[in-house]
Design a protein around this motif. Structure first.
Motif, PDB file in Angstrom:
ATOM      1  N   HIS A  79      29.527 -33.378  -8.191  1.00  0.00           N
ATOM      2  CA  HIS A  79      28.593 -32.869  -7.193  1.00  0.00           C
ATOM      3  C   HIS A  79      27.538 -33.915  -6.874  1.00  0.00           C
ATOM      4  CE1 HIS A  79      26.978 -31.786 -11.211  1.00  0.00           C
ATOM      5  NE2 HIS A  79      25.812 -32.123 -10.674  1.00  0.00           N
ATOM      6  N   ARG A  80      26.756 -33.643  -5.835  1.00  0.00           N
ATOM      7  CA  ARG A  80      25.688 -34.549  -5.393  1.00  0.00           C
ATOM      8  C   ARG A  80      24.293 -33.956  -5.556  1.00  0.00           C
ATOM      9  NH1 ARG A  80      27.819 -38.412  -1.795  1.00  0.00           N
ATOM     10  NH2 ARG A  80      29.871 -39.017  -2.622  1.00  0.00           N
ATOM     11  N   TYR A  81      24.191 -32.623  -5.554  1.00  0.00           N
ATOM     12  CA  TYR A  81      22.889 -31.959  -5.685  1.00  0.00           C
ATOM     13  C   TYR A  81      23.013 -30.777  -6.638  1.00  0.00           C
ATOM     14  CZ  TYR A  81      21.312 -34.439  -1.474  1.00  0.00           C
ATOM     15  OH  TYR A  81      20.974 -35.398  -0.547  1.00  0.00           O
ATOM     16  N   ARG A  82      21.925 -30.465  -7.346  1.00  0.00           N
ATOM     17  CA  ARG A  82      21.868 -29.305  -8.233  1.00  0.00           C
ATOM     18  C   ARG A  82      20.771 -28.355  -7.740  1.00  0.00           C
ATOM     19  NH1 ARG A  82      23.051 -27.794 -13.615  1.00  0.00           N
ATOM     20  NH2 ARG A  82      24.157 -29.770 -13.887  1.00  0.00           N
ATOM     21  N   GLY A  83      21.088 -27.052  -7.712  1.00  0.00           N
ATOM     22  CA  GLY A  83      20.129 -26.066  -7.233  1.00  0.00           C
ATOM     23  C   GLY A  83      19.103 -25.674  -8.283  1.00  0.00           C
ATOM     24  N   ILE A  84      17.833 -25.634  -7.873  1.00  0.00           N
ATOM     25  CA  ILE A  84      16.742 -25.225  -8.747  1.00  0.00           C
ATOM     26  C   ILE A  84      15.933 -24.164  -8.007  1.00  0.00           C
ATOM     27  CG2 ILE A  84      14.679 -25.985  -9.982  1.00  0.00           C
ATOM     28  CD1 ILE A  84      15.866 -28.820  -9.915  1.00  0.00           C
ATOM     29  N   ALA A  85      15.658 -23.055  -8.698  1.00  0.00           N
ATOM     30  CA  ALA A  85      14.899 -21.983  -8.056  1.00  0.00           C
ATOM     31  C   ALA A  85      13.468 -22.435  -7.804  1.00  0.00           C
ATOM     32  CB  ALA A  85      14.914 -20.732  -8.931  1.00  0.00           C
ATOM     33  N   GLY A  86      12.997 -22.269  -6.559  1.00  0.00           N
ATOM     34  CA  GLY A  86      11.639 -22.633  -6.200  1.00  0.00           C
ATOM     35  C   GLY A  86      10.675 -21.490  -6.426  1.00  0.00           C
ATOM     36  N   THR A  87      10.753 -20.493  -5.561  1.00  0.00           N
ATOM     37  CA  THR A  87       9.855 -19.347  -5.684  1.00  0.00           C
ATOM     38  C   THR A  87      10.501 -18.138  -5.016  1.00  0.00           C
ATOM     39  OG1 THR A  87       7.597 -18.549  -5.274  1.00  0.00           O
ATOM     40  CG2 THR A  87       8.638 -19.806  -3.516  1.00  0.00           C
ATOM     41  N   THR A  88      10.058 -16.958  -5.406  1.00  0.00           N
ATOM     42  CA  THR A  88      10.542 -15.712  -4.814  1.00  0.00           C
ATOM     43  C   THR A  88       9.599 -15.301  -3.690  1.00  0.00           C
ATOM     44  OG1 THR A  88      11.496 -15.004  -6.919  1.00  0.00           O
ATOM     45  CG2 THR A  88      11.126 -13.302  -5.262  1.00  0.00           C
ATOM     46  N   VAL A  89      10.181 -14.907  -2.573  1.00  0.00           N
ATOM     47  CA  VAL A  89       9.397 -14.576  -1.379  1.00  0.00           C
ATOM     48  C   VAL A  89       9.745 -13.158  -0.929  1.00  0.00           C
ATOM     49  CG1 VAL A  89       8.812 -15.247   0.970  1.00  0.00           C
ATOM     50  CG2 VAL A  89       9.476 -16.995  -0.700  1.00  0.00           C
ATOM     51  N   VAL A  90       8.725 -12.341  -0.712  1.00  0.00           N
ATOM     52  CA  VAL A  90       8.916 -10.982  -0.217  1.00  0.00           C
ATOM     53  C   VAL A  90       8.535 -10.937   1.254  1.00  0.00           C
ATOM     54  CG1 VAL A  90       8.257  -8.557  -0.461  1.00  0.00           C
ATOM     55  CG2 VAL A  90       8.426 -10.023  -2.489  1.00  0.00           C
ATOM     56  N   GLY A  91       9.372 -10.303   2.052  1.00  0.00           N
ATOM     57  CA  GLY A  91       9.078 -10.185   3.476  1.00  0.00           C
ATOM     58  C   GLY A  91      10.073 -10.963   4.320  1.00  0.00           C
ATOM     59  N   ARG A  92       9.783 -10.996   5.597  1.00  0.00           N
ATOM     60  CA  ARG A  92      10.675 -11.649   6.559  1.00  0.00           C
ATOM     61  C   ARG A  92      10.680 -13.160   6.347  1.00  0.00           C
ATOM     62  NH1 ARG A  92       9.786 -13.197  12.127  1.00  0.00           N
ATOM     63  NH2 ARG A  92      11.764 -13.275  13.272  1.00  0.00           N
ATOM     64  N   MET A  93      11.886 -13.739   6.344  1.00  0.00           N
ATOM     65  CA  MET A  93      12.018 -15.180   6.170  1.00  0.00           C
ATOM     66  C   MET A  93      12.392 -15.816   7.504  1.00  0.00           C
ATOM     67  SD  MET A  93      11.818 -17.849   4.304  1.00  0.00           S
ATOM     68  CE  MET A  93      11.632 -17.111   2.678  1.00  0.00           C
ATOM     69  N   THR A  94      11.611 -16.793   7.925  1.00  0.00           N
ATOM     70  CA  THR A  94      11.884 -17.537   9.152  1.00  0.00           C
ATOM     71  C   THR A  94      12.068 -19.009   8.794  1.00  0.00           C
ATOM     72  OG1 THR A  94       9.539 -18.004   9.540  1.00  0.00           O
ATOM     73  CG2 THR A  94      10.421 -15.946  10.464  1.00  0.00           C
ATOM     74  N   PRO A  95      12.691 -19.795   9.673  1.00  0.00           N
ATOM     75  CA  PRO A  95      12.833 -21.235   9.398  1.00  0.00           C
ATOM     76  C   PRO A  95      11.487 -21.919   9.176  1.00  0.00           C
ATOM     77  CG  PRO A  95      14.277 -20.574  11.190  1.00  0.00           C
ATOM     78  CD  PRO A  95      13.420 -19.391  10.891  1.00  0.00           C
TER      79      PRO A  95
ATOM     80  N   ARG B  68       8.703 -20.545   7.980  1.00  0.00           N
ATOM     81  CA  ARG B  68       8.181 -20.158   6.665  1.00  0.00           C
ATOM     82  C   ARG B  68       8.937 -20.879   5.553  1.00  0.00           C
ATOM     83  NH1 ARG B  68       7.736 -13.993   4.116  1.00  0.00           N
ATOM     84  NH2 ARG B  68       6.133 -14.514   2.550  1.00  0.00           N
ATOM     85  N   ALA B  69      10.252 -20.982   5.692  1.00  0.00           N
ATOM     86  CA  ALA B  69      11.061 -21.672   4.682  1.00  0.00           C
ATOM     87  C   ALA B  69      10.656 -23.141   4.569  1.00  0.00           C
ATOM     88  CB  ALA B  69      12.538 -21.544   5.029  1.00  0.00           C
ATOM     89  N   ALA B  70      10.415 -23.788   5.712  1.00  0.00           N
ATOM     90  CA  ALA B  70      10.024 -25.198   5.699  1.00  0.00           C
ATOM     91  C   ALA B  70       8.672 -25.389   5.021  1.00  0.00           C
ATOM     92  CB  ALA B  70       9.989 -25.738   7.126  1.00  0.00           C
ATOM     93  N   THR B  71       7.729 -24.493   5.283  1.00  0.00           N
ATOM     94  CA  THR B  71       6.411 -24.569   4.652  1.00  0.00           C
ATOM     95  C   THR B  71       6.517 -24.409   3.143  1.00  0.00           C
ATOM     96  OG1 THR B  71       5.328 -23.691   6.631  1.00  0.00           O
ATOM     97  CG2 THR B  71       4.119 -23.533   4.563  1.00  0.00           C
ATOM     98  N   LEU B  72       7.308 -23.449   2.699  1.00  0.00           N
ATOM     99  CA  LEU B  72       7.499 -23.232   1.272  1.00  0.00           C
ATOM    100  C   LEU B  72       8.181 -24.424   0.613  1.00  0.00           C
ATOM    101  CD1 LEU B  72       8.659 -19.502   1.396  1.00  0.00           C
ATOM    102  CD2 LEU B  72       6.522 -20.345   0.401  1.00  0.00           C
ATOM    103  N   ALA B  73       9.166 -25.005   1.311  1.00  0.00           N
ATOM    104  CA  ALA B  73       9.879 -26.159   0.760  1.00  0.00           C
ATOM    105  C   ALA B  73       8.931 -27.334   0.541  1.00  0.00           C
ATOM    106  CB  ALA B  73      11.025 -26.547   1.680  1.00  0.00           C
ATOM    107  N   ARG B  74       8.058 -27.582   1.504  1.00  0.00           N
ATOM    108  CA  ARG B  74       7.107 -28.693   1.364  1.00  0.00           C
ATOM    109  C   ARG B  74       6.137 -28.455   0.202  1.00  0.00           C
ATOM    110  NH1 ARG B  74       7.258 -28.433   7.133  1.00  0.00           N
ATOM    111  NH2 ARG B  74       5.387 -27.098   7.130  1.00  0.00           N
TER     112      ARG B  74
END
Length: 252
Positions: free
Chosen positions: A195-211, A213-219
């Motif tokens: 493989h090339r990447y391994r998944g690591i849990a970032g954070t749990t989010v409650v509510g509507r997910m938008t691109p 919001r996802a980008a902000t959380l990722a940063r």
């Protein structure tokens, strides 16, 4: 000599004769509808049992509505396991197009799969997928009213073939055979494979997910969890609950 006809039955005799004819006619009626009305209907008829195994392709799992009927010996090659089934209330239409059924089935499958393989962040960073199926039309005609939950592990766009009798549970740090990684084409597969990447849990989010919001959380979370050159995605794990996944570059 003219023959005299038999005398007509008197009113006193006529009533018993009519009752006899009525009784005979009742006994000769087809039993189907009446039996169906009086029969005890089992809404769980034909429902799969937890631990049943199936050999499904990814296309079948993604597109078919009726629960797989060809359960096989789990010692043979298979791609999926039944997590169980739940009765659907009469108030919810048993139709794949019903929004009410979709919401009910999503929650039901989340509960069934959670008890069977695990849930939350551990599920989000695993290779497992959850599928919901309905009874076949034949079973629905017999009174079946249930949804089933089937789990399978993905491998580079397909379902992984296995002879494992039961799926590995996920909790905390997932075992390599079910921990989620990405191949060179960024498709999910178990980390036990190249493989090339391994998944690591970032954070749990409650509510509507938008691109956005996802980008902000990722940063906010991924640089310190996955380092530079990370990838990010989100995964719905329960009704209106999402997990941010940070993908860390590896050398394997």
């Amino acid at each position: 000599m003219t023959m005299r006809s038999s005398a007509a039955p008197t009113p006193a005799l006529l009533l018993p004769l009519l009752l006899l004819v009525s009784l005979v006619a009742t006994l000769l009626l087809p039993a189907g509808p009446a039996a169906a009305r009086g029969a005890v209907v089992d809404p769980m008829v034909g429902a799969p049992q937890r631990g049943e195994c199936y050999l499904l392709t990814r296309q079948q799992a993604d597109t078919e509505v009726a629960n797989p009927v060809a359960a096989r010996d789990c010692q043979q090659v298979h791609t999926a396991w039944a997590a169980g089934a739940t009765e659907v209330p009469e108030s919810i239409p048993l139709s794949a197009q019903s929004t009410a059924l979709q919401k009910f089935a999503s929650r039901a499958c989340g509960d069934l799969a959670g008890r069977y393989i695990g849930s939350g962040k551990a599920y989000a960073t695993s290779t497992y997928l959850r599928y919901v199926f309905l009874p076949s039309e034949e079973l629905q005609a017999q009174g079946a009213r249930w949804v089933s939950c089937v789990v399978a592990a993905q491998k580079s766009g397909q379902l992984q073939r296995t002879t494992r009798i039961s799926p590995l549970r996920v909790k905390g740090l997932n075992p390599e055979p079910v921990a989620a990684c990405l191949d060179a084409k960024r498709r999910v597969l178990a980390c036990e494979f190249a493989h090339r990447y391994r998944g690591i849990a970032g954070t749990t989010v409650v509510g509507r997910m938008t691109p956005e919001r996802a980008a902000t959380l990722a940063r906010r979370y991924c640089p310190r969890k996955a380092g530079r050159g990370y990838l990010a995605s989100t995964r719905n794990v329960e009704d209106n609950i999402h997990v941010l996944i940070c993908w860390r570059r590896t050398r394997k």
